[in-house]
Design a protein around this motif. Sequence first.
Motif: not given
Length: 83
Positions: A78, A67, A81, A23, A76, A65
């Motif tokens: 994200l 995910i 955060v 990331w 996948w 995080y």
Amino acid sequence: MGLVDQPVQAWADAQGRPAAFLWRGVRRRVVEILDEWRELGRWWEGDPPEERYVYRVRTEDGGVYEIEYRRPAGRWFLYKVWD
């Protein structure tokens, strides 16, 4: 907490759980899985539901995080955060 919801490149361990992800140009190694669960998308709308395997993880730099592995996309993401 910040919502990201972007696809990321990720590497899974032998059990299919996230081991690392990329990331913002940084490879982040997962050192702890804090929580995990499975969600189904909008099944009530009659479409095949999107299945999400969600993991809240801590990385080696201390970041937290959320995910997700999404099916049927097979990618996948994200999602969040945590500050």
